[in-house]
Design a protein around this motif. Structure first.
Motif, PDB file in Angstrom:
ATOM      1  N   MET A 200       0.853  -1.189   0.000  1.00  0.00           N
ATOM      2  CA  MET A 200       0.000   0.000   0.000  1.00  0.00           C
ATOM      3  C   MET A 200       0.885   1.234   0.000  1.00  0.00           C
ATOM      4  O   MET A 200       1.652   1.447   0.934  1.00  0.00           O
ATOM      5  CB  MET A 200      -0.929  -0.020   1.215  1.00  0.00           C
ATOM      6  N   THR A 201       0.810   2.018  -1.060  1.00  0.00           N
ATOM      7  CA  THR A 201       1.636   3.212  -1.174  1.00  0.00           C
ATOM      8  C   THR A 201       0.817   4.449  -0.841  1.00  0.00           C
ATOM      9  O   THR A 201      -0.411   4.447  -0.931  1.00  0.00           O
ATOM     10  CB  THR A 201       2.197   3.359  -2.598  1.00  0.00           C
ATOM     11  N   GLY A 202       1.502   5.527  -0.480  1.00  0.00           N
ATOM     12  CA  GLY A 202       0.813   6.776  -0.202  1.00  0.00           C
ATOM     13  C   GLY A 202      -0.078   6.685   1.024  1.00  0.00           C
ATOM     14  O   GLY A 202      -0.006   5.752   1.817  1.00  0.00           O
ATOM     15  N   GLU A 203      -0.929   7.671   1.177  1.00  0.00           N
ATOM     16  CA  GLU A 203      -1.819   7.743   2.324  1.00  0.00           C
ATOM     17  C   GLU A 203      -3.261   7.930   1.862  1.00  0.00           C
ATOM     18  O   GLU A 203      -3.524   8.414   0.772  1.00  0.00           O
ATOM     19  CB  GLU A 203      -1.430   8.927   3.229  1.00  0.00           C
ATOM     20  N   THR A 204      -4.187   7.544   2.717  1.00  0.00           N
ATOM     21  CA  THR A 204      -5.601   7.813   2.449  1.00  0.00           C
ATOM     22  C   THR A 204      -5.933   9.170   3.056  1.00  0.00           C
ATOM     23  O   THR A 204      -6.691   9.290   4.012  1.00  0.00           O
ATOM     24  CB  THR A 204      -6.486   6.712   3.053  1.00  0.00           C
ATOM     25  N   THR A 205      -5.292  10.192   2.532  1.00  0.00           N
ATOM     26  CA  THR A 205      -5.491  11.557   3.013  1.00  0.00           C
ATOM     27  C   THR A 205      -5.492  12.488   1.821  1.00  0.00           C
ATOM     28  O   THR A 205      -5.342  12.060   0.686  1.00  0.00           O
ATOM     29  CB  THR A 205      -4.356  11.980   3.968  1.00  0.00           C
ATOM     30  N   GLY A 206      -5.647  13.769   2.099  1.00  0.00           N
ATOM     31  CA  GLY A 206      -5.545  14.750   1.032  1.00  0.00           C
ATOM     32  C   GLY A 206      -6.853  15.058   0.342  1.00  0.00           C
ATOM     33  O   GLY A 206      -6.890  15.855  -0.584  1.00  0.00           O
ATOM     34  N   LEU A 207      -7.951  14.431   0.783  1.00  0.00           N
ATOM     35  CA  LEU A 207      -9.241  14.742   0.194  1.00  0.00           C
ATOM     36  C   LEU A 207      -9.700  16.104   0.712  1.00  0.00           C
ATOM     37  O   LEU A 207      -9.739  16.337   1.914  1.00  0.00           O
ATOM     38  CB  LEU A 207     -10.270  13.669   0.557  1.00  0.00           C
ATOM     39  N   ASN A 208     -10.050  16.996  -0.208  1.00  0.00           N
ATOM     40  CA  ASN A 208     -10.475  18.320   0.229  1.00  0.00           C
ATOM     41  C   ASN A 208     -11.966  18.333   0.556  1.00  0.00           C
ATOM     42  O   ASN A 208     -12.642  17.311   0.494  1.00  0.00           O
ATOM     43  CB  ASN A 208     -10.126  19.377  -0.831  1.00  0.00           C
ATOM     44  N   MET A 209     -12.489  19.505   0.885  1.00  0.00           N
ATOM     45  CA  MET A 209     -13.886  19.597   1.311  1.00  0.00           C
ATOM     46  C   MET A 209     -14.842  19.124   0.225  1.00  0.00           C
ATOM     47  O   MET A 209     -15.875  18.524   0.501  1.00  0.00           O
ATOM     48  CB  MET A 209     -14.208  21.038   1.711  1.00  0.00           C
ATOM     49  N   TYR A 364      -0.298  -9.864 -10.486  1.00  0.00           N
ATOM     50  CA  TYR A 364      -0.325  -8.552  -9.843  1.00  0.00           C
ATOM     51  C   TYR A 364      -1.687  -7.911 -10.077  1.00  0.00           C
ATOM     52  O   TYR A 364      -2.155  -7.829 -11.218  1.00  0.00           O
ATOM     53  CB  TYR A 364       0.764  -7.643 -10.421  1.00  0.00           C
ATOM     54  N   ASN A 365      -2.313  -7.457  -9.007  1.00  0.00           N
ATOM     55  CA  ASN A 365      -3.603  -6.769  -9.115  1.00  0.00           C
ATOM     56  C   ASN A 365      -3.443  -5.357  -8.549  1.00  0.00           C
ATOM     57  O   ASN A 365      -3.222  -5.178  -7.348  1.00  0.00           O
ATOM     58  CB  ASN A 365      -4.688  -7.527  -8.344  1.00  0.00           C
ATOM     59  N   LEU A 366      -3.525  -4.358  -9.418  1.00  0.00           N
ATOM     60  CA  LEU A 366      -3.280  -2.966  -9.033  1.00  0.00           C
ATOM     61  C   LEU A 366      -4.606  -2.227  -8.863  1.00  0.00           C
ATOM     62  O   LEU A 366      -5.497  -2.330  -9.714  1.00  0.00           O
ATOM     63  CB  LEU A 366      -2.440  -2.262 -10.103  1.00  0.00           C
ATOM     64  N   SER A 367      -4.712  -1.476  -7.768  1.00  0.00           N
ATOM     65  CA  SER A 367      -5.956  -0.769  -7.461  1.00  0.00           C
ATOM     66  C   SER A 367      -5.679   0.662  -7.025  1.00  0.00           C
ATOM     67  O   SER A 367      -4.600   0.975  -6.512  1.00  0.00           O
ATOM     68  CB  SER A 367      -6.720  -1.475  -6.329  1.00  0.00           C
ATOM     69  N   LEU A 368      -6.679   1.510  -7.217  1.00  0.00           N
ATOM     70  CA  LEU A 368      -6.645   2.842  -6.628  1.00  0.00           C
ATOM     71  C   LEU A 368      -6.970   2.733  -5.146  1.00  0.00           C
ATOM     72  O   LEU A 368      -7.557   1.743  -4.692  1.00  0.00           O
ATOM     73  CB  LEU A 368      -7.688   3.749  -7.280  1.00  0.00           C
ATOM     74  N   LEU A 431      -0.878  -7.813  -4.404  1.00  0.00           N
ATOM     75  CA  LEU A 431      -1.954  -6.829  -4.426  1.00  0.00           C
ATOM     76  C   LEU A 431      -1.368  -5.467  -4.064  1.00  0.00           C
ATOM     77  O   LEU A 431      -0.757  -5.311  -3.003  1.00  0.00           O
ATOM     78  CB  LEU A 431      -3.057  -7.212  -3.433  1.00  0.00           C
ATOM     79  N   THR A 432      -1.544  -4.491  -4.959  1.00  0.00           N
ATOM     80  CA  THR A 432      -0.945  -3.169  -4.764  1.00  0.00           C
ATOM     81  C   THR A 432      -2.015  -2.092  -4.793  1.00  0.00           C
ATOM     82  O   THR A 432      -2.860  -2.073  -5.687  1.00  0.00           O
ATOM     83  CB  THR A 432       0.096  -2.873  -5.862  1.00  0.00           C
ATOM     84  N   LYS A 433      -1.955  -1.199  -3.809  1.00  0.00           N
ATOM     85  CA  LYS A 433      -2.878  -0.065  -3.746  1.00  0.00           C
ATOM     86  C   LYS A 433      -2.089   1.230  -3.861  1.00  0.00           C
ATOM     87  O   LYS A 433      -1.098   1.436  -3.158  1.00  0.00           O
ATOM     88  CB  LYS A 433      -3.648  -0.067  -2.421  1.00  0.00           C
ATOM     89  N   PHE A 434      -2.529   2.115  -4.765  1.00  0.00           N
ATOM     90  CA  PHE A 434      -1.895   3.418  -4.930  1.00  0.00           C
ATOM     91  C   PHE A 434      -2.693   4.459  -4.141  1.00  0.00           C
ATOM     92  O   PHE A 434      -3.853   4.731  -4.446  1.00  0.00           O
ATOM     93  CB  PHE A 434      -1.848   3.813  -6.408  1.00  0.00           C
ATOM     94  N   GLY A 435      -2.046   5.034  -3.116  1.00  0.00           N
ATOM     95  CA  GLY A 435      -2.711   6.016  -2.274  1.00  0.00           C
ATOM     96  C   GLY A 435      -2.578   7.427  -2.804  1.00  0.00           C
ATOM     97  O   GLY A 435      -2.161   7.664  -3.940  1.00  0.00           O
ATOM     98  N   PHE A 436      -2.908   8.386  -1.958  1.00  0.00           N
ATOM     99  CA  PHE A 436      -2.905   9.793  -2.344  1.00  0.00           C
ATOM    100  C   PHE A 436      -1.502  10.254  -2.741  1.00  0.00           C
ATOM    101  O   PHE A 436      -0.525   9.984  -2.048  1.00  0.00           O
ATOM    102  CB  PHE A 436      -3.431  10.636  -1.179  1.00  0.00           C
TER     103      PHE A 436
END
Length: 471
Positions: A200-209, A364-368, A431-436
């Motif tokens: 799991m790369t990046g963070e589950t953050t950065g979502l604006n209002m 390999y299974n790549l996801s957002l 299994l790979t997840k691309f974070g923010f």
């Protein structure tokens, strides 16, 4: 009605398609494009390759170019849905200009996935899974009425789905939904002990209002039902076309020569069919002629069997499943699914048998990041939020069981992984997840990076296809 339809299709185009680039010289030596009837289309001229002999010559030219390259591996890339002929050929050209794998020869598989042509096929020609050029237009008014009626009747469900999808945003674990709780429990099971390779790369953050608040745009109450009612027909047509890449439209009419250019290419790579007395050997006796395709002799083939990396993006994974089903004996080294629109159960039915048969093959299974997937918005937030995968699961298909959901959604694949991958194959799965701010942020961006790089599949090295500074 027309404006609503155009709006929906404009959204579709952003779902999987890519920005156009100039055409690459000799792209026909790196691309097999199959049209809506399963016919081979020359990417340089745009003309249909009609005769079986000409198809064989076209495919043999690709095989010969691979052999001349001196490379021992082949990378096959299949684009996603909603791409036109122009999108597909120009994207292939862009990749070829930036392709830097010195060991693998790349071949692109293109198919007729344009949004307009698929809905028109559904409306005017396709009846009960077959092309009906005479009956179809006559019955088209009834199909249109049915689509509109379905849109109206599905209004409550479509609006509810639209509102609920907007409300799914990152929040404290104490407020987790049932889906999030099931996901976290499944993830913990996979990680301790480590059953499957998870990154799991990046963070589950950065979502604006705009992302976080459940923005209720009144226009969505109008567009959501039509996304459901009209979008389903286009989806059905595109799903049908993923089948036509491995056999053409006349396959079930008792005709000969029904193999498409793609299947002939796979035969040429694999030469897996039995060699009988009818097979012709050319003058040098170095190659066999199987269905007109230039094949190595069996002994030579076994010694030089090319390693295959099969990469599918979005609906391209549905095509990849068909390839795995019909050609399970190819020397698959890597199978890579990016934002897979394929169902979980189809992944289990097609990918898993290959993993069990070929212990060296990696999947390999790549996801957002799932919250990026859910919050993806289009057209000033005037249509339901969510990526194409969210729309597939929420609007376009009937979900009878959990395994009917898309394999590219991170929540889905984590919750299903322990079930669909048997213990003896789990170590072959990544299994790979691309974070923010880490790799693709929208469903259509997976192929905007060097998608042929193993480090990209693992989330270790995320290199844009084109330098951002040059864009």
């Amino acid at each position: 009605m027309k404006s609503i339809l155009m709006l929906i299709f404009l959204i579709f185009i952003t779902g999987c398609s890519s920005s156009p680039k100039k055409l690459y010289p000799e792209i026909n030596k790196h691309m097999v494009y199959i049209n809506k009837k399963g016919e081979l289309k020359d990417p340089t001229t745009g003309k249909i390759v009609t005769s079986d002999d000409d198809i064989n010559i076209y495919i043999n030219n690709i095989i010969e170019d691979f052999e001349k390259s001196g490379k021992k591996k082949i990378t096959i890339f299949i684009h996603g849905g909603l791409n036109t002929f122009k999108n597909a050929t120009q994207k292939a050209s862009q990749v070829l200009e930036n392709y830097d794998d010195s060991e693998s020869f790349i071949i692109f598989v293109g198919w007729s996935a344009g949004p307009y042509s698929n809905y028109w096929d559904h409306l005017l020609f396709i009846r009960n899974g077959e092309r009906r050029p005479h009956l179809g237009p006559i019955t088209s008014p009834f199909i249109l009425i049915e689509d509109i009626a379905e849109s109206v009747s599905h209004t409550p469900r479509a609006i509810t789905e639209s509102v609920m999808s907007q409300a799914s945003v990152p929040k404290p674990k104490a407020f987790d939904s049932k889906e999030e709780k099931a996901y976290r429990s499944s993830l913990k099971m996979l990680e301790s002990p480590k059953l499957i390779n998870i990154r799991m790369t990046g963070e589950t953050t950065g979502l604006n209002m705009k992302d976080i608040l459940p923005v209720i745009n009144p226009i969505k109450f109008i567009t959501a039902p039509f996304v459901d009612g009209l979008g389903s027909g286009a989806w059905d047509s595109m799903s049908r076309r993923t089948e036509l890449l491995v056999y053409n439209d006349s396959a079930f009419k008792g005709q000969k020569n029904v193999k498409t250019g793609l299947e002939k290419l796979l035969v040429g790579i694999e030469c897996k069919e039995k060699i009988d007395t009818k097979s012709q050997i050319n003058g040098t006796e170095e190659y066999l002629n199987i269905d007109g395709i230039r094949c190595r002799k069996r002994s030579e083939f076994q010694a030089n069997k090319p390693a295959i990396t099969l990469i599918g993006h979005s609906m391209g994974t549905m095509v990849a499943n068909n390839i795995l089903s019909r050609q399970p004996d190819l020397n698959y080294q890597n199978i890579v699914y990016m934002g897979a629109a394929a169902k979980l159960k189809d992944l289990e039915a097609n990918v898993v048998p290959v993993l069990l048969k070929h212990k060296e093959t990696k999947f390999y299974n790549l996801s957002l990041d799932p919250y990026r997937e859910i919050s993806e918005s289009h057209m000033l937030d005037s249509v339901p939020r969510g990526s194409l995968l969210v729309w597939i699961d929420g609007y376009f298909t009937r979900i009878a069981s959990f395994n009917d959901k898309t394999a590219g959604n991170w929540f889905n694949i984590i919750r299903a992984a322990n079930i669909i991958f048997p213990d003896q194959a789990k170590k072959q799965v990544y299994l790979t997840k691309f974070g923010f701010k880490s790799g693709p942020q929208n469903h259509g961006e997976f192929d905007e990076y060097k998608f042929w790089d193993e480090e990209y599949w693992k989330g270790n090295k995320i290199t844009p296809l084109v330098d951002i500074q040059k864009k």
